[in-house]
Design a protein around this motif. Sequence first.
Motif, mmCIF file in Angstrom:
data_model
loop_
_atom_site.group_PDB
_atom_site.id
_atom_site.type_symbol
_atom_site.label_atom_id
_atom_site.label_comp_id
_atom_site.label_asym_id
_atom_site.label_seq_id
_atom_site.Cartn_x
_atom_site.Cartn_y
_atom_site.Cartn_z
ATOM 1 N N MET A 84 68.905 41.101 18.911
ATOM 2 C CA MET A 84 67.563 41.953 19.293
ATOM 3 C C MET A 84 68.068 43.393 19.454
ATOM 4 S SD MET A 84 66.185 39.135 19.846
ATOM 5 C CE MET A 84 64.434 40.017 20.325
ATOM 6 N N VAL A 91 62.808 39.969 13.872
ATOM 7 C CA VAL A 91 62.594 38.890 15.049
ATOM 8 C C VAL A 91 60.982 39.165 15.305
ATOM 9 C CG1 VAL A 91 62.829 37.799 17.235
ATOM 10 C CG2 VAL A 91 64.821 38.565 15.687
ATOM 11 N N TYR A 133 65.994 35.595 13.386
ATOM 12 C CA TYR A 133 67.155 35.490 14.811
ATOM 13 C C TYR A 133 68.281 34.788 14.426
ATOM 14 C CZ TYR A 133 69.530 34.697 19.355
ATOM 15 O OH TYR A 133 70.452 34.587 20.187
ATOM 16 N N LEU A 161 63.956 31.400 20.136
ATOM 17 C CA LEU A 161 64.812 32.132 19.093
ATOM 18 C C LEU A 161 65.499 31.011 18.532
ATOM 19 C CD1 LEU A 161 65.672 35.177 21.182
ATOM 20 C CD2 LEU A 161 64.031 35.104 19.292
ATOM 21 N N THR A 218 65.480 43.618 16.319
ATOM 22 C CA THR A 218 64.076 43.053 16.993
ATOM 23 C C THR A 218 62.724 43.218 15.756
ATOM 24 O OG1 THR A 218 64.734 43.572 19.235
ATOM 25 C CG2 THR A 218 62.397 43.407 18.730
#
Length: 228
Positions: free
Chosen positions: A174, A181, A117, A111, A178
């Motif tokens: 997250m 990401v 992120y 990450l 998410t």
Amino acid sequence: MLRPLPLTEHCADPLSRAEHVCLGVSPFNSHFTVERIADLARWAMSGFRGFHFFVPDGPSAFTLEALGYDPVRAAQKAQRQGNYTRNKIIRALEQVCPSDPRTLILDAAVLETDPAYLGLLSEAHHRFATDPEFAAQCVGATGWVLDRRLPEGEHPTPDQLRSAVRYFLAELPMFVGTVAVAGVGSSVFAYHQRVPFLERLYRGELSWRPLPGQGFVVLEQAVPERAE
């Protein structure tokens, strides 16, 4: 058998789309045995087109600092625990999944170079610095985390909260995105506990809201019905 419960009404649609699930695995949490992680992977593979495990290993050093470790020792201890947690996930995935386990783990090493992120992390810190209500809610959530790590009867001090909130801010991308990401159209973050902050987040009660297609589910262990 695992049963996913949408955290709010907003979360029902991403769950029903079953495109992707991100499974949170907390370092220093004995709940996550190899067997339980394998069960999580089986559940994810049977119900979703894709999945990842999220391990906040690097940020766990912030929690250790809040508990009294100096930064160097905290980073070393967090790294050791991160390696231990990753190895458990790898052993579990080797039992049930044909893919390379390492490609399914989102940890600090992955990450810290991920643009999506990092962009969300920057936004989390910006809102924490400029939005007093958002900051207060983040600190409150951090207190919930620290309370479980302190001796019975003790509560975190303001200094401890300021140190440990960095861990929570590192997790927030997250919960919020998410989808960005993982590069998917919809996703649910899955964990076995409810967090009041996240209920407010997903009900749209905070200034920052989840990205479109992002949801959260609480995983419960369903009890099989007995035959009459």
